[in-house]
Design an enzyme around this catalytic site. Structure first.
Site, PDB file in Angstrom:
ATOM      1  N   GLY A   1      65.965  23.582  99.549  1.00 22.75           N
ATOM      2  CA  GLY A   1      65.432  24.487  97.702  1.00 22.75           C
ATOM      3  C   GLY A   1      64.692  23.262  97.561  1.00 22.75           C
ATOM      4  O   GLY A   1      64.652  22.183  98.069  1.00 22.75           O
TER       5      GLY A   1
ATOM      6  N   GLN B   1      60.217  18.703  90.306  1.00 21.41           N
ATOM      7  CA  GLN B   1      60.505  17.689  91.278  1.00 21.41           C
ATOM      8  C   GLN B   1      58.591  17.924  91.864  1.00 21.41           C
ATOM      9  O   GLN B   1      57.928  17.101  92.512  1.00 21.41           O
ATOM     10  CB  GLN B   1      61.076  18.196  93.212  1.00 21.41           C
ATOM     11  CG  GLN B   1      62.746  18.451  92.669  1.00 21.41           C
ATOM     12  CD  GLN B   1      63.376  18.934  94.059  1.00 21.41           C
ATOM     13  OE1 GLN B   1      63.370  19.175  94.353  1.00 21.41           O
ATOM     14  NE2 GLN B   1      63.412  17.852  94.822  1.00 21.41           N
TER      15      GLN B   1
ATOM     16  N   CYS C   1      67.168  14.460  99.863  1.00 20.37           N
ATOM     17  CA  CYS C   1      66.439  15.378  98.488  1.00 20.37           C
ATOM     18  C   CYS C   1      64.573  15.056  99.179  1.00 20.37           C
ATOM     19  O   CYS C   1      64.261  14.188  99.671  1.00 20.37           O
ATOM     20  CB  CYS C   1      66.738  15.149  97.600  1.00 20.37           C
ATOM     21  SG  CYS C   1      65.673  14.675  96.108  1.00 20.37           S
ATOM     22  N   LEU C   2      64.289  15.834  99.013  1.00 20.89           N
ATOM     23  CA  LEU C   2      62.791  16.197  99.272  1.00 20.89           C
ATOM     24  C   LEU C   2      62.115  15.275  98.237  1.00 20.89           C
ATOM     25  O   LEU C   2      60.767  14.250  98.760  1.00 20.89           O
ATOM     26  CB  LEU C   2      62.463  16.882  99.023  1.00 20.89           C
ATOM     27  CG  LEU C   2      62.411  18.402 100.056  1.00 20.89           C
ATOM     28  CD1 LEU C   2      61.265  19.794  99.758  1.00 20.89           C
ATOM     29  CD2 LEU C   2      62.161  18.209 101.388  1.00 20.89           C
TER      30      LEU C   2
ATOM     31  N   HIS D   1      73.185  21.265  93.017  1.00 17.74           N
ATOM     32  CA  HIS D   1      72.191  19.226  93.543  1.00 17.74           C
ATOM     33  C   HIS D   1      70.827  19.942  92.874  1.00 17.74           C
ATOM     34  O   HIS D   1      69.737  19.116  92.008  1.00 17.74           O
ATOM     35  CB  HIS D   1      71.490  19.958  94.850  1.00 17.74           C
ATOM     36  CG  HIS D   1      70.356  18.895  95.360  1.00 17.74           C
ATOM     37  ND1 HIS D   1      71.049  17.681  96.016  1.00 17.74           N
ATOM     38  CD2 HIS D   1      68.765  19.137  94.783  1.00 17.74           C
ATOM     39  CE1 HIS D   1      69.353  16.737  96.322  1.00 17.74           C
ATOM     40  NE2 HIS D   1      68.367  18.081  96.261  1.00 17.74           N
ATOM     41  N   GLU D   2      69.934  21.612  92.515  1.00 15.86           N
ATOM     42  CA  GLU D   2      68.663  21.751  91.825  1.00 15.86           C
ATOM     43  C   GLU D   2      69.045  22.292  90.338  1.00 15.86           C
ATOM     44  O   GLU D   2      68.471  21.887  89.637  1.00 15.86           O
ATOM     45  CB  GLU D   2      68.749  23.169  92.505  1.00 15.86           C
ATOM     46  CG  GLU D   2      68.477  24.002  93.975  1.00 15.86           C
ATOM     47  CD  GLU D   2      67.347  22.236  93.883  1.00 15.86           C
ATOM     48  OE1 GLU D   2      67.033  21.710  93.480  1.00 15.86           O
ATOM     49  OE2 GLU D   2      67.573  22.272  95.708  1.00 15.86           O
TER      50      GLU D   2
ATOM     51  N   HIS E   1      68.695  18.165  89.017  1.00 15.77           N
ATOM     52  CA  HIS E   1      66.833  18.211  89.394  1.00 15.77           C
ATOM     53  C   HIS E   1      66.543  18.807  87.782  1.00 15.77           C
ATOM     54  O   HIS E   1      66.237  18.212  87.023  1.00 15.77           O
ATOM     55  CB  HIS E   1      66.083  18.929  89.522  1.00 15.77           C
ATOM     56  CG  HIS E   1      66.253  18.068  91.596  1.00 15.77           C
ATOM     57  ND1 HIS E   1      66.395  17.070  91.908  1.00 15.77           N
ATOM     58  CD2 HIS E   1      67.034  18.089  92.856  1.00 15.77           C
ATOM     59  CE1 HIS E   1      65.727  16.396  92.843  1.00 15.77           C
ATOM     60  NE2 HIS E   1      65.904  17.410  93.587  1.00 15.77           N
TER      61      HIS E   1
HETATM   62  O1  GNR Z   1      66.525  20.122 101.685  1.00 12.73           O
HETATM   63  C1  GNR Z   1      67.245  19.825 101.242  1.00 12.73           C
HETATM   64  N1  GNR Z   1      68.658  19.654 101.639  1.00 12.73           N
HETATM   65  C2  GNR Z   1      70.364  19.574 101.478  1.00 12.73           C
HETATM   66  C3  GNR Z   1      70.827  18.666 102.432  1.00 12.73           C
HETATM   67  C4  GNR Z   1      72.126  18.662 101.705  1.00 12.73           C
HETATM   68  C5  GNR Z   1      72.105  18.467 100.101  1.00 12.73           C
HETATM   69  C6  GNR Z   1      71.574  18.927  99.487  1.00 12.73           C
HETATM   70  C7  GNR Z   1      70.034  19.007  99.715  1.00 12.73           C
HETATM   71  S1  GNR Z   1      68.632  20.175  98.833  1.00 12.73           S
HETATM   72  C8  GNR Z   1      67.507  19.242  99.727  1.00 12.73           C
HETATM   73  C9  GNR Z   1      65.914  20.087  99.281  1.00 12.73           C
HETATM   74  C10 GNR Z   1      65.402  19.423  97.436  1.00 12.73           C
HETATM   75  O2  GNR Z   1      65.549  18.545  97.023  1.00 12.73           O
HETATM   76  N2  GNR Z   1      66.016  20.268  96.202  1.00 12.73           N
HETATM   77  O3  GNR Z   1      65.819  19.837  95.394  1.00 12.73           O
HETATM   78 NI    NI Z   2      66.558  17.594  95.776  1.00 12.85          NI
END
Ligand code: GNR
Ligand code: NI
Length: 167
Positions: free
Chosen positions: A46, A51, A91-92, A133-134, A137
């Protein structure tokens, strides 16, 4: 298409609250294509516009095994949330750091698709985690904000050390 640079925690720009998209046009479609390319290249499941330092409410997600099911959510809003699940998140924007976060097991979201059509989606499991999670953000929250102050401090120190050796 283009790869976009991803902001790294604790960059203060990750704390900005994104604004709703008011018009879906060619620039929106270009941004979505670039975000998808950036997510797949990373690789991640995601990516939120926040980001890549674009403070509009746009998310791309692909939780499929073979990375063939891109989902685009514009102006996503969380509706009903049910149950709970706790899983390791990454998270990236926080490379190399993984920790457990509690999330709802099932969520309902409303959003606009790329044609500007209002849609509703019921999600569970990993897709539900990723959506939460998104949306975090877009509201200026990174998963580490859900961890203890001590863990956050350790993560900041670890990332600062990493930045020194890669500089
Ligand atoms: O790639 C991602 N893997 C992930 C694994 C577990 C819970 C959430 C994520 S999201 C993350 C990509 C990212 O940072 N999205 O904002
Ligand atoms: Ni993230």
């Amino acid at each position: 298409m283009a790869l976009l640079p991803i902001l790294r925690f604790p960059d203060p720009r990750l704390k900005k609250v994104a604004s709703p998209v008011t018009q879906i046009d060619d620039s929106t479609r270009k941004l979505v294509a670039d975000m998808a390319e950036t997510m797949y290249e990373a690789p991640g499941i995601g990516l939120a516009a926040t980001q890549v330092d674009v403070h509009q409410r746009i998310v791309v997600i692909d939780v499929s095994e073979d990375k063939s099911e891109l989902q685009v959510f514009i102006n996503p809003t969380l509706g009903n949330c049910e149950g709970s699940q706790t899983g390791e998140e990454g998270c990236l924007s926080v490379p190399g750091i993984y920790d457990k976060v509690e999330r709802a097991e099932r969520v309902s979201i409303s959003y606009l698709d790329l044609d500007g059509k209002q849609q509703v989606l019921e999600a569970e499991g990993l897709l539900a985690v990723c959506i939460q999670h998104e949306i975090d953000h877009l509201n200026g929250t990174v998963f580490v904000d859900h961890l203890s102050q001590l863990k956050q401090l350790r993560i900041k120190n670890k990332l600062a050390k990493q930045a020194r050796v890669t500089a």
